[in-house]
Each structure stands twice: as structure tokens, then as C-alpha cells.
Design a protein around this motif. Sequence first.
Motif, PDB file in Angstrom:
ATOM      1  N   ALA A  50       0.654  -1.251   0.033  1.00 11.78           N
ATOM      2  CA  ALA A  50       0.081  -0.046   0.137  1.00 11.78           C
ATOM      3  C   ALA A  50       0.744   1.383  -0.107  1.00 11.78           C
ATOM      4  CB  ALA A  50      -0.997  -0.010   1.328  1.00 11.78           C
ATOM      5  N   GLY A  51       1.848   1.349   0.616  1.00 11.78           N
ATOM      6  CA  GLY A  51       2.875   2.416   0.557  1.00 11.78           C
ATOM      7  C   GLY A  51       2.146   3.402   1.541  1.00 11.78           C
ATOM      8  N   CYS A  52       2.135   4.984   0.849  1.00 16.24           N
ATOM      9  CA  CYS A  52       1.930   6.066   1.575  1.00 16.24           C
ATOM     10  C   CYS A  52       0.634   6.713   1.332  1.00 16.24           C
ATOM     11  CB  CYS A  52       3.133   6.963   1.630  1.00 16.24           C
ATOM     12  SG  CYS A  52       2.907   8.444   2.699  1.00 16.24           S
TER      13      CYS A  52
ATOM     14  N   GLY B  45       0.332  10.070   1.354  1.00 12.43           N
ATOM     15  CA  GLY B  45       0.688  11.247   0.982  1.00 12.43           C
ATOM     16  C   GLY B  45       0.263  12.293   1.882  1.00 12.43           C
ATOM     17  N   ALA B  46      -0.530  11.896   2.996  1.00  8.70           N
ATOM     18  CA  ALA B  46      -0.773  12.619   4.174  1.00  8.70           C
ATOM     19  C   ALA B  46      -1.042  14.151   3.862  1.00  8.70           C
ATOM     20  CB  ALA B  46       0.315  12.746   4.846  1.00  8.70           C
TER      21      ALA B  46
ATOM     22  N   PHE C 231       0.611  15.871   0.264  1.00  5.88           N
ATOM     23  CA  PHE C 231       0.209  15.779  -0.967  1.00  5.88           C
ATOM     24  C   PHE C 231      -1.267  16.534  -1.047  1.00  5.88           C
ATOM     25  CE2 PHE C 231       2.255  11.694  -2.632  1.00  5.88           C
ATOM     26  CZ  PHE C 231       3.668  12.191  -2.344  1.00  5.88           C
TER      27      PHE C 231
ATOM     28  N   GLU D 298      -4.985  16.122  -6.520  1.00 15.84           N
ATOM     29  CA  GLU D 298      -5.702  15.060  -7.640  1.00 15.84           C
ATOM     30  C   GLU D 298      -4.521  13.947  -7.094  1.00 15.84           C
ATOM     31  OE1 GLU D 298      -5.898  15.705 -11.736  1.00 15.84           O
ATOM     32  OE2 GLU D 298      -7.289  17.401 -11.221  1.00 15.84           O
ATOM     33  N   LEU D 299      -3.167  13.907  -6.723  1.00 23.55           N
ATOM     34  CA  LEU D 299      -2.156  13.112  -6.717  1.00 23.55           C
ATOM     35  C   LEU D 299      -2.535  12.389  -5.448  1.00 23.55           C
ATOM     36  CD1 LEU D 299       0.244  11.408  -7.036  1.00 23.55           C
ATOM     37  CD2 LEU D 299       1.690  13.216  -6.118  1.00 23.55           C
TER      38      LEU D 299
ATOM     39  N   ALA E 126      -5.499  10.183  -6.067  1.00 23.10           N
ATOM     40  CA  ALA E 126      -4.953   8.963  -6.749  1.00 23.10           C
ATOM     41  C   ALA E 126      -4.359   7.872  -5.829  1.00 23.10           C
ATOM     42  CB  ALA E 126      -3.943   9.403  -7.568  1.00 23.10           C
ATOM     43  N   MET E 127      -3.586   8.574  -4.953  1.00 24.14           N
ATOM     44  CA  MET E 127      -2.563   7.423  -3.952  1.00 24.14           C
ATOM     45  C   MET E 127      -3.668   6.695  -3.011  1.00 24.14           C
ATOM     46  SD  MET E 127       0.802   8.146  -4.429  1.00 24.14           S
ATOM     47  CE  MET E 127       1.411   7.827  -2.845  1.00 24.14           C
TER      48      MET E 127
ATOM     49  N   ARG F  14      -5.845   4.251  -4.856  1.00 27.33           N
ATOM     50  CA  ARG F  14      -5.230   2.903  -5.130  1.00 27.33           C
ATOM     51  C   ARG F  14      -5.208   2.045  -3.863  1.00 27.33           C
ATOM     52  NH1 ARG F  14       0.000   1.735  -3.675  1.00 27.33           N
ATOM     53  NH2 ARG F  14       0.994   0.019  -4.552  1.00 27.33           N
TER      54      ARG F  14
ATOM     55  N   GLY G 234       8.583   4.499  -1.170  1.00 26.37           N
ATOM     56  CA  GLY G 234       7.166   4.160  -1.023  1.00 26.37           C
ATOM     57  C   GLY G 234       6.448   4.565   0.151  1.00 26.37           C
TER      58      GLY G 234
ATOM     59  N   ILE H 295       3.696   2.853  -6.999  1.00 26.10           N
ATOM     60  CA  ILE H 295       3.559   3.868  -6.545  1.00 26.10           C
ATOM     61  C   ILE H 295       4.173   5.137  -7.312  1.00 26.10           C
ATOM     62  CG2 ILE H 295       3.828   5.610  -4.679  1.00 26.10           C
ATOM     63  CD1 ILE H 295       3.397   3.112  -2.687  1.00 26.10           C
TER      64      ILE H 295
END
Lengths: 77, 331
Positions: free
Chosen positions: A40-42, A44-45, A48, A54-55, A58-59, A62, B263, B314
Motif C-alpha cells: 500500500a505504501g503512503c 501522501g498525508a 500531497f 489530485e495526486l 489517486a494515491m 489505489r 514508497g 506508486i
Amino acid sequence: MIRYAYFPGCSAKGSCSELDHSIQKVAAAFGIEIVELKDAGCTGAREFRASDPELHLAMNARILALAERQGLDLMVV
Amino acid sequence: MTKVVAHPDVDLCPGEVLHVKVFRFDPSRDAEPRYESYQVPYTPAMRVLDVLEHLNEELEADIAYRWYCSVKKCGTCAMLVNGQPKLACWEPAERTMTIEPLRNLPVIRDLVTDRAPYEELLRRLDPELRRDEPYPGFPEPLADRDMGDMNKLIGCIECLCCYSACPVVALGDTTFAGPAPLVQLARFALDPRDGRDLGGLSLTDGQVFQCVSCYACEAACPAHIPVVSGAIEKLKARLYHEATGDPGVRHAEVFLELIRSRGRIDAPTLVMRSRGLSKATFSGMETGLRMVLRGKTKPLRSLFWTPAPGTEEISKLMDVVQKRNARREEA
């Protein structure tokens, strides 16, 4: 047994790993099986969200899609 | 539109006794604050303001509190009700209540706080429309689209519930202006008619990057102002373009780079790379060391990192969105 996809987030995997440890124990105590979304990762908190909304969307879309792929509801910590 | 929400204590019956504890403190006479307990008979649709009025009018409690309009317009009656910042005029009375002055402001007496710190900030931030073009006359041609987020901020009643809820202001030793002053600044920074560089002011006098985006201010706001998403984040977004090189902007850039390459965020790397070899880095060393000793950061993992699973995907997603954004900007 109830199953949930589990998204730990950067803090739970880094500077606040007690979040990760406690959710494992709490879930076990409630009889909930948690399936960690390892890719899953981040989110963007706030960074972002302010710099590129928009990013940010999108994050996070996902991350939701990763849970959906497994056919599971998502639990976020 | 006013939202009518059922309150947990709507089952209160007229005449039922409410147990109320009130913070009492007169700095000119008392060495320490104290709490006094009162009993108040419930009357239908009773608000916190009505409770206070009962205490003074019927029980001669002589509690100092401020109010004016009593209909959620003037913003003067904010206080803590059971630990949460609320407007006394808009908050239903509850069975048991502790009423205290707002946090983060000096107490003048009992529930009356000194608004001077806020007013001093306002003087510096100068939230007043200053045009660089002459007033075109009435009615001014203004499209809702052009006013954008600024429209959402007009409803601020300056009650300071947000200022009282802010944990960064509560630290006391920060230079952060806090939520309410930044909402006032953003009203004019986002106003297309204002000709000043208010983005710069939000950095120097507002210290907007000290906001930790916890949303405590938005949760506390009785006027439903999007304090973080509509004001603070909009000021930050402007600075990302205008104040390159500032550590706050650098922080956002490094954040993006780290997500792209690893990531996930690695806190020590983020702090070191955004601050560089500056005074701020050295003054943060003690905190860093404490974090290492408590196992909250792992320096070896920061040095010898490997990308988190999913990083490649990502990074690709980031490329797609950013390219789309760039194309749109060109067009």
C-alpha cells in the motif's frame, strides 16, 4: 472469523510502531483476522493534500483498490 | 442551513437537577483557580448560556462570562464545556457539566479570557482588503468561481474555539500564529482583489508550516469553517510555488521524493534532508536522540534502506498524475 484488509500507514510502520503492535493484539482479542496490504505504501498525508490534491486522491484510491481486489473491507490505522 | 441534531441529553425533564461545576478565578484576589459546584433546575431547551444566567440571577454566583448576541453570530461566548470549546449560546445544557474558560488564552476572570494575543496577531497580519486596482464601483463584477475558497472563510465569527483547540498553540513556545489568525489572513490572501503578497506574510508572521494538520480546529469550529483544508492548506499550496528554499517547502519536496523512491516516509531522513545543516537540525538533535533510544527511529534502517513493497507501482502512479497535471497547466 471477520476478515479486514489492514492499511498500517507510514507512522505505524515507522516512528509509531506501537500502533502496529497494538492493532495486531487488539484484532486478535476481538477475533478479527487482519490482512496487511503490504504494497500500500503512503497516503501522501497533508503534504500531497496541500501540494497536489489530485495526486492525493489517486494515491488513496489505489489503497482502497488494493483492499477491493482482495474483496475485503478496509481498516486504517 | 442549520442542522438539527438530537442531543444525548434531550431526555432531560423540566425541573430535573443539572450538576454544574464552574471554573472560578480572579487573578487579582485568588492565588489559585478553584471549581465551584452548583445545582440548576432544567428548563426546556436550556443552553449553557441559560445555565450561567440562572447561576448569576437566581443564585448570585457572580460568575464572569462574556456574551452578546446569543444567536451564534458575535463569537464572544466561547468557553470549554466538558473539555470541548463550545459557544455557550448554542450548546444544549447537559446533566453534568464542567464549564471552564477557553484554553491557550490568559484568564481575566472566571470564564472571561483575554483576546489580546489574537488581536496582536491580527494587527501584524493586517486582514483588510487592500486593492492594487481602483474600486470599479457598485455592483462589483465578481464571479463566485473567482472568489473560490475565500467564500468559505467569510463565515468565521472569530470565537477562538479553534485557537483554543490547537495543540501547536498549546505548546506555548512556538511562533505559529494559530488557526483563527490564519483564517483571517487567508480571507484576503485568497481574494483576487487583494494586491499584496500575503503568502509571504503567512510564512514570516503566520509560520503556517508549523500546522500539523490534525484538524482539531475544524472539529471545534461552530461555524463549520474549513480551517485546514480551505485556509491553511491553501496558504501552503501558494508557498510551494512562491517560497522555494524555505524549510517548510523543502519538507514537502523531500516528502514527495521519498515516497517516489522508497514508497514510505522515513522520518529521520525527511527531517535531515528538509532542514539540511541548519540551526533547526542541531536544536532537534536531542529529540532525535530520544527517539533513537526509545526505538522510535532506527538510524541503520534510515541509512541502509530498501524500497517498500509496491514502490514501483506508486512511482508510476505519481508519474501519470504529475504528467497530467503538467499538461493541464500548459493548456
